[in-house]
Design a protein around this motif. Structure first.
Motif, PDB file in Angstrom:
ATOM      1  N   GLY A 103       1.048  -1.098  -0.067  1.00  0.00           N
ATOM      2  CA  GLY A 103      -0.094   0.036   0.056  1.00  0.00           C
ATOM      3  C   GLY A 103       0.823   1.188   0.029  1.00  0.00           C
ATOM      4  O   GLY A 103       0.540   2.124  -0.661  1.00  0.00           O
ATOM      5  N   ALA A 104       1.955   1.302   0.503  1.00  0.00           N
ATOM      6  CA  ALA A 104       2.706   2.332   1.001  1.00  0.00           C
ATOM      7  C   ALA A 104       3.498   2.733  -0.460  1.00  0.00           C
ATOM      8  O   ALA A 104       3.428   3.722  -1.019  1.00  0.00           O
ATOM      9  CB  ALA A 104       3.624   2.219   2.189  1.00  0.00           C
ATOM     10  N   PHE A 136      -4.383   7.508   7.091  1.00  0.00           N
ATOM     11  CA  PHE A 136      -3.226   6.584   7.201  1.00  0.00           C
ATOM     12  C   PHE A 136      -2.821   6.099   5.552  1.00  0.00           C
ATOM     13  O   PHE A 136      -3.658   5.418   4.932  1.00  0.00           O
ATOM     14  CB  PHE A 136      -3.339   5.328   8.056  1.00  0.00           C
ATOM     15  N   ASP A 221      -7.135   6.647  -1.662  1.00  0.00           N
ATOM     16  CA  ASP A 221      -6.438   5.456  -1.289  1.00  0.00           C
ATOM     17  C   ASP A 221      -7.543   4.238  -0.904  1.00  0.00           C
ATOM     18  O   ASP A 221      -8.149   4.475   0.227  1.00  0.00           O
ATOM     19  CB  ASP A 221      -5.648   5.945   0.073  1.00  0.00           C
ATOM     20  N   GLN A 224      -7.400  -0.105   1.830  1.00  0.00           N
ATOM     21  CA  GLN A 224      -8.079  -0.790   2.999  1.00  0.00           C
ATOM     22  C   GLN A 224      -9.458  -1.336   2.543  1.00  0.00           C
ATOM     23  O   GLN A 224     -10.048  -2.219   3.014  1.00  0.00           O
ATOM     24  CB  GLN A 224      -8.030  -0.262   4.203  1.00  0.00           C
ATOM     25  N   LYS A 250      -3.254  -4.482  -0.133  1.00  0.00           N
ATOM     26  CA  LYS A 250      -4.073  -5.549   0.956  1.00  0.00           C
ATOM     27  C   LYS A 250      -4.740  -6.759   0.431  1.00  0.00           C
ATOM     28  O   LYS A 250      -3.859  -7.840   0.036  1.00  0.00           O
ATOM     29  CB  LYS A 250      -4.815  -4.518   2.139  1.00  0.00           C
TER      30      LYS A 250
HETATM   31  C1  LIG Z   1      -5.641   3.050   3.714  1.00  0.00           C
HETATM   32  C2  LIG Z   1      -4.120   2.772   3.810  1.00  0.00           C
HETATM   33  N1  LIG Z   1      -3.466   3.081   3.128  1.00  0.00           N
HETATM   34  C3  LIG Z   1      -1.918   2.552   3.034  1.00  0.00           C
HETATM   35  C4  LIG Z   1      -1.614   1.528   4.032  1.00  0.00           C
HETATM   36  C5  LIG Z   1      -0.047   0.934   3.842  1.00  0.00           C
HETATM   37  O1  LIG Z   1      -0.303  -0.129   3.285  1.00  0.00           O
HETATM   38  P1  LIG Z   1       1.174  -0.955   3.532  1.00  0.00           P
HETATM   39  O2  LIG Z   1       1.123  -1.595   4.915  1.00  0.00           O
HETATM   40  O3  LIG Z   1       0.999  -2.344   2.405  1.00  0.00           O
HETATM   41  O4  LIG Z   1       2.186  -0.398   2.928  1.00  0.00           O
HETATM   42  C6  LIG Z   1      -2.562   0.960   4.612  1.00  0.00           C
HETATM   43  C7  LIG Z   1      -2.234  -0.121   5.734  1.00  0.00           C
HETATM   44  O5  LIG Z   1      -2.689  -0.374   6.851  1.00  0.00           O
HETATM   45  C8  LIG Z   1      -3.908   1.673   4.685  1.00  0.00           C
HETATM   46  O6  LIG Z   1      -4.867   1.049   5.681  1.00  0.00           O
END
Ligand SMILES: Cc1ncc(COP(=O)(O)O)c(C=O)c1O
Length: 397
Positions: A103-104, A136, A221, A224, A250
């Motif tokens: 996700g990041a 987040f 985003d 989730q 995810k």
């Molecule tokens: C909305 C959202 N964006 C980004 C992320 C980050 O994802 P990752 O942990 O796969 O980098 C998360 C993780 O909880 C998330 O909930």
């Protein structure tokens, strides 16, 4: 023999406050630990195992693909990646997709894309991205900065330049914050880590209208909220809004790491050869797993089947909230992304549920978060509700 936990504590970074459980097997909505104990899992790898643990179709896809080709460079093409891109394009607003691993990483890509898109249009000083308080978006430096929660920034300053925060759900504040420096607005349709918080009805639509008026991009985003979690394949579908850019991760590959940036044609074309890349992006095994996940969600009708179960879980939580108004602030969420805000910290409730064989998560200290596999049954829901009520009464009743 020293156990796994003692061994882990000696060698792993101490970045997680883990519970003393070692899992060895998963099937559907159930997990088994190394003592042979069975747990009903309402955490699902933190909103990852949407189609359930070890879904036979996902396992088969991985097995078949891994016996043929594990990896190939993005100098070349591979079939599962192309097939997945086609599916995602046909199921969404997007014309093109970029594959990565988390996700990041997907959000990093979206941030770079928004900056480059503005530059390509001659807006050299438009690089600011507006995000929402309580959001987040990840733990890399740019996504950490995009994450408008101070507690995550502490100790990592200076943060990355070019981010600005406004209250979630407040269109006037957003309007006020947009300036010639702004290139995009980034928002979660429902804040997950921020406590399963929903914006007022019409908010996303208003954000999109503002973005269109100002000539800036809307990045959703859906890391989730995506992949069926809220009852539709993507959460924005139920709001009648489409973004210019969306990020996924995810649940997309059923437990195998994968992230995706999806965008409309004109936006996607800003990332030209050499401007962005990811060694493992579009990995054939991960892509094969993701193709199987989409088949289960769409072709096997899991999205339709989950609706009554999701309703029953929410109604059950609401009944608990009505019965114990002294313990519960409110129940909120959509589909199988549900939160019950308590008046006290929910850690003792999480532990009480665990003793009863049910795994639940706690976020922002007082919000009990339930993000079970979408394959959870009505009987599972009853079991979960009984455990939650009993654990709450035991902790605070
Ligand atoms: C909305 C959202 N964006 C980004 C992320 C980050 O994802 P990752 O942990 O796969 O980098 C998360 C993780 O909880 C998330 O909930």
């Amino acid at each position: 023999m020293v156990g796994w936990i003692e061994r882990a504590e000696k060698v792993l970074f101490q970045t997680y406050a883990r519970f003393p459980l070692v899992f060895t097997k998963g099937e559907g909505a159930r997990l088994w630990d190394d003592q042979g104990r069975c747990f009903l899992d309402l955490v699902a790898g933190l909103a990852v195992c949407n189609v359930g643990h070890c879904h036979p179709k996902v396992v088969r896809a991985i097995q078949e693909q891994s016996s043929k080709l594990l990896h190939v460079s993005n100098f070349y093409y591979n079939a599962p990646m192309v097939e997945l891109a086609e599916r995602l394009v046909s199921l969404s607003f997007a014309d093109r997709v970029f594959f990565c691993n988390s996700g990041a990483e997907a959000n990093e890509g979206a941030i770079k894309l928004a900056r480059k898109f503005a530059k390509d249009r001659g807006k050299d000083s438009s690089f600011e991205i507006i995000t929402m308080n309580g959001s987040f978006h990840g733990r890399t430096m740019a996504t950490l900065t995009a994450t408008a929660q101070e507690k995550y920034h502490k100790g990592f300053e200076p943060m990355v330049e070019g981010f600005r925060y406004v209250p979630f759900g407040d269109l006037d504040a957003l309007k006020e914050a947009i300036s010639p420096r702004t290139c995009a607005v980034m928002v979660e349709p429902i804040q997950g880590e921020g406590g399963v918080r929903l914006a007022p009805p019409g908010y996303l639509k208003g954000v999109r209208e503002l973005c269109d008026k100002e000539g800036i991009l809307l990045i959703l985003d859906e890391v989730q909220t995506g992949m069926g979690r809220t009852g539709t394949l993507f959460a924005h579908e139920s709001e009648g809004v489409t973004p210019h850019v969306m990020t996924l991760a995810k649940g997309i590959a059923g437990g195998i790491p994968m992230g995706v940036v999806l965008a409309t044609e004109d936006v996607a074309m800003s990332l030209t050869p050499g401007t962005h890349a990811s060694t493992f992006g579009g990995n054939p095994v991960a892509a094969a797993a993701a193709n199987a996940v989409l088949e289960i969600l769409i072709d096997d009708n899991l999205l339709e089947q989950m609706a009554p179960v999701a309703r029953s879980l929410k109604q059950g939580l609401e009944r608990i909230a009505e019965k114990y108004p002294e313990l519960v602030v409110e129940v909120r969420g959509r589909g199988l992304m549900l939160g019950m805000e308590l008046k006290e910290p929910c850690r003792p409730v999480v532990e009480g549920c665990m003793r009863r064989g049910v795994l639940v998560n706690c976020t922002v200290e007082k919000v009990l978060r339930l993000v079970p596999p979408l394959v959870i049954t009505l009987e599972d829901v009853e079991e979960a509700l009984q455990a939650i009520e009993a654990a709450m009464v035991e902790a605070y009743g």
